[in-house]
Design a protein around this motif. Structure first.
Motif, PDB file in Angstrom:
ATOM      1  N   ASP A  80      17.160  56.993  32.250  1.00 31.84           N
ATOM      2  CA  ASP A  80      17.844  57.132  33.512  1.00 31.84           C
ATOM      3  C   ASP A  80      17.200  57.779  34.612  1.00 31.84           C
ATOM      4  OD1 ASP A  80      20.125  56.512  32.345  1.00 31.84           O
ATOM      5  OD2 ASP A  80      20.910  58.480  31.671  1.00 31.84           O
ATOM      6  N   LYS A  81      16.002  58.335  34.440  1.00 34.23           N
ATOM      7  CA  LYS A  81      15.280  59.144  35.264  1.00 34.23           C
ATOM      8  C   LYS A  81      14.402  57.895  36.205  1.00 34.23           C
ATOM      9  CE  LYS A  81      15.256  63.455  34.576  1.00 34.23           C
ATOM     10  NZ  LYS A  81      16.004  64.574  35.519  1.00 34.23           N
ATOM     11  N   ILE A  82      14.090  56.955  35.304  1.00 35.22           N
ATOM     12  CA  ILE A  82      13.406  55.749  35.868  1.00 35.22           C
ATOM     13  C   ILE A  82      14.346  54.968  36.860  1.00 35.22           C
ATOM     14  CG2 ILE A  82      12.133  53.481  35.574  1.00 35.22           C
ATOM     15  CD1 ILE A  82      11.198  55.061  32.927  1.00 35.22           C
ATOM     16  N   LEU A  83      15.549  54.794  36.519  1.00 35.18           N
ATOM     17  CA  LEU A  83      16.631  54.040  37.049  1.00 35.18           C
ATOM     18  C   LEU A  83      16.807  54.789  38.560  1.00 35.18           C
ATOM     19  CD1 LEU A  83      19.074  52.766  34.545  1.00 35.18           C
ATOM     20  CD2 LEU A  83      17.095  51.430  35.619  1.00 35.18           C
ATOM     21  N   ASP A  84      17.107  56.051  38.346  1.00 34.02           N
ATOM     22  CA  ASP A  84      17.079  57.038  39.454  1.00 34.02           C
ATOM     23  C   ASP A  84      15.931  56.767  40.391  1.00 34.02           C
ATOM     24  OD1 ASP A  84      18.812  59.920  37.749  1.00 34.02           O
ATOM     25  OD2 ASP A  84      19.506  57.775  38.143  1.00 34.02           O
ATOM     26  N   VAL A  85      14.559  56.804  40.188  1.00 32.39           N
ATOM     27  CA  VAL A  85      13.647  56.847  40.977  1.00 32.39           C
ATOM     28  C   VAL A  85      13.861  55.255  41.734  1.00 32.39           C
ATOM     29  CG1 VAL A  85      11.240  56.641  41.203  1.00 32.39           C
ATOM     30  CG2 VAL A  85      12.116  58.141  39.968  1.00 32.39           C
ATOM     31  N   LYS A  86      14.044  54.197  40.887  1.00 31.98           N
ATOM     32  CA  LYS A  86      14.152  53.018  41.570  1.00 31.98           C
ATOM     33  C   LYS A  86      15.243  52.918  42.510  1.00 31.98           C
ATOM     34  CE  LYS A  86      12.722  50.088  37.745  1.00 31.98           C
ATOM     35  NZ  LYS A  86      13.179  49.278  36.521  1.00 31.98           N
ATOM     36  N   LYS A  87      16.490  53.641  42.256  1.00 28.42           N
ATOM     37  CA  LYS A  87      17.407  53.430  43.292  1.00 28.42           C
ATOM     38  C   LYS A  87      17.548  54.449  44.542  1.00 28.42           C
ATOM     39  CE  LYS A  87      21.341  52.697  39.946  1.00 28.42           C
ATOM     40  NZ  LYS A  87      22.357  53.188  39.060  1.00 28.42           N
ATOM     41  N   ILE A  88      16.660  55.518  44.252  1.00 29.21           N
ATOM     42  CA  ILE A  88      16.049  56.338  45.341  1.00 29.21           C
ATOM     43  C   ILE A  88      15.271  55.714  46.406  1.00 29.21           C
ATOM     44  CG2 ILE A  88      14.922  58.252  46.190  1.00 29.21           C
ATOM     45  CD1 ILE A  88      16.137  59.841  43.670  1.00 29.21           C
ATOM     46  N   PHE A  89      14.257  54.923  45.710  1.00 30.22           N
ATOM     47  CA  PHE A  89      13.222  54.158  46.442  1.00 30.22           C
ATOM     48  C   PHE A  89      14.046  52.947  47.513  1.00 30.22           C
ATOM     49  CE2 PHE A  89      10.129  51.032  47.349  1.00 30.22           C
ATOM     50  CZ  PHE A  89       9.176  51.665  47.752  1.00 30.22           C
ATOM     51  N   GLY A  90      14.802  52.306  46.596  1.00 26.44           N
ATOM     52  CA  GLY A  90      15.643  51.168  47.200  1.00 26.44           C
ATOM     53  C   GLY A  90      16.580  51.837  48.331  1.00 26.44           C
ATOM     54  N   HIS A  91      17.074  52.787  48.032  1.00 31.01           N
ATOM     55  CA  HIS A  91      17.885  53.571  49.292  1.00 31.01           C
ATOM     56  C   HIS A  91      17.149  53.772  50.271  1.00 31.01           C
ATOM     57  CE1 HIS A  91      21.380  55.765  50.880  1.00 31.01           C
ATOM     58  NE2 HIS A  91      20.131  56.609  51.373  1.00 31.01           N
ATOM     59  N   ASN A  92      15.989  54.371  50.275  1.00 29.33           N
ATOM     60  CA  ASN A  92      15.197  54.622  51.594  1.00 29.33           C
ATOM     61  C   ASN A  92      14.504  53.349  52.007  1.00 29.33           C
ATOM     62  OD1 ASN A  92      15.713  57.496  50.979  1.00 29.33           O
ATOM     63  ND2 ASN A  92      14.158  57.730  49.535  1.00 29.33           N
ATOM     64  N   LEU A  93      14.149  52.539  51.339  1.00 30.03           N
ATOM     65  CA  LEU A  93      13.487  51.279  51.962  1.00 30.03           C
ATOM     66  C   LEU A  93      14.724  50.611  52.818  1.00 30.03           C
ATOM     67  CD1 LEU A  93      11.636  48.993  52.117  1.00 30.03           C
ATOM     68  CD2 LEU A  93      12.623  47.986  50.106  1.00 30.03           C
ATOM     69  N   LYS A  94      16.030  50.599  52.152  1.00 24.56           N
ATOM     70  CA  LYS A  94      17.084  49.909  52.955  1.00 24.56           C
ATOM     71  C   LYS A  94      17.254  50.508  54.130  1.00 24.56           C
ATOM     72  CE  LYS A  94      21.851  48.580  52.463  1.00 24.56           C
ATOM     73  NZ  LYS A  94      23.048  48.089  51.598  1.00 24.56           N
ATOM     74  N   ASN A  95      17.122  51.885  54.218  1.00 29.93           N
ATOM     75  CA  ASN A  95      17.500  52.640  55.380  1.00 29.93           C
ATOM     76  C   ASN A  95      16.566  52.369  56.664  1.00 29.93           C
ATOM     77  OD1 ASN A  95      19.816  53.819  54.749  1.00 29.93           O
ATOM     78  ND2 ASN A  95      18.828  55.967  53.806  1.00 29.93           N
ATOM     79  N   LEU A  96      15.169  52.391  55.912  1.00 31.32           N
ATOM     80  CA  LEU A  96      14.043  52.219  56.974  1.00 31.32           C
ATOM     81  C   LEU A  96      14.214  50.773  57.500  1.00 31.32           C
ATOM     82  CD1 LEU A  96      11.099  53.780  54.879  1.00 31.32           C
ATOM     83  CD2 LEU A  96      11.770  54.405  57.169  1.00 31.32           C
ATOM     84  N   ARG A  97      14.785  49.790  56.552  1.00 29.69           N
ATOM     85  CA  ARG A  97      14.807  48.329  57.029  1.00 29.69           C
ATOM     86  C   ARG A  97      15.836  48.214  58.171  1.00 29.69           C
ATOM     87  NH1 ARG A  97      18.027  44.734  55.758  1.00 29.69           N
ATOM     88  NH2 ARG A  97      19.150  45.446  53.930  1.00 29.69           N
ATOM     89  N   GLU A  98      17.116  48.749  57.722  1.00 27.52           N
ATOM     90  CA  GLU A  98      18.267  48.869  58.785  1.00 27.52           C
ATOM     91  C   GLU A  98      17.966  49.618  60.041  1.00 27.52           C
ATOM     92  OE1 GLU A  98      21.422  50.119  55.974  1.00 27.52           O
ATOM     93  OE2 GLU A  98      21.778  47.856  55.433  1.00 27.52           O
ATOM     94  N   PHE A 145       3.536  48.955  57.273  1.00 25.70           N
ATOM     95  CA  PHE A 145       4.542  48.425  58.145  1.00 25.70           C
ATOM     96  C   PHE A 145       5.498  49.498  58.695  1.00 25.70           C
ATOM     97  CE2 PHE A 145       8.647  46.346  58.812  1.00 25.70           C
ATOM     98  CZ  PHE A 145       8.199  45.285  59.715  1.00 25.70           C
ATOM     99  N   PHE A 146       5.969  50.304  58.048  1.00 26.56           N
ATOM    100  CA  PHE A 146       7.126  51.184  58.600  1.00 26.56           C
ATOM    101  C   PHE A 146       6.268  52.601  59.100  1.00 26.56           C
ATOM    102  CE2 PHE A 146       9.788  49.293  55.340  1.00 26.56           C
ATOM    103  CZ  PHE A 146      10.743  48.742  56.382  1.00 26.56           C
ATOM    104  N   ASN A 147       4.904  52.577  58.895  1.00 26.42           N
ATOM    105  CA  ASN A 147       4.169  53.625  59.545  1.00 26.42           C
ATOM    106  C   ASN A 147       4.639  54.972  58.921  1.00 26.42           C
ATOM    107  OD1 ASN A 147       2.197  54.787  61.226  1.00 26.42           O
ATOM    108  ND2 ASN A 147       3.340  55.112  62.813  1.00 26.42           N
TER     109      ASN A 147
END
Length: 105
Positions: free
Chosen positions: A2-20, A62-64
């Motif tokens: 579950d911890k691994i999945l949480d890290v993946k989700k956190i990373f993905g959430h932050n990536l999406k925010n930076l992209r958007e 890319f995102f600096n």
């Protein structure tokens, strides 16, 4: 697991925010990072896949931003002092990574 999945989700959430925040589509980001398909970005943002170290490095440039930005928990308040400490730790980890990389060559 579950911890691994949480890290993946956190990373993905932050990536999406930076992209958007930069008004980019997944396709535009994939192209900017020289990825073959936007599906890589989609899978990372949805927590189904994770980045390689080289892709993380490309994203940071890319995102600096520093790499730790991708791992900050959403909806949590960080003081400037705590962010400074995180940045210092990140800097030390970068030095360790560079030493290990040289050893493994």
């Amino acid at each position: 697991m579950d911890k691994i999945l949480d890290v993946k989700k956190i990373f993905g959430h932050n990536l999406k925010n930076l992209r958007e925040d930069r008004n980019l589509t997944q396709e535009q980001l994939a192209e900017a990072l020289n990825l073959q398909t936007y599906q890589t970005i989609n899978r990372i943002e949805n927590g189904k896949s994770f980045v390689t170290s080289s892709l993380l490095e490309k994203m940071c440039k890319f995102f600096n931003v520093e790499s730790y930005v991708f791992f900050l928990k959403p909806n949590q308040t960080y003081t400037s002092d705590s962010l400074d400490k995180i940045s210092q730790i990140n800097s030390k980890l970068d030095k360790i990574y560079n030493i290990v990389s040289k050893i493994n060559k």
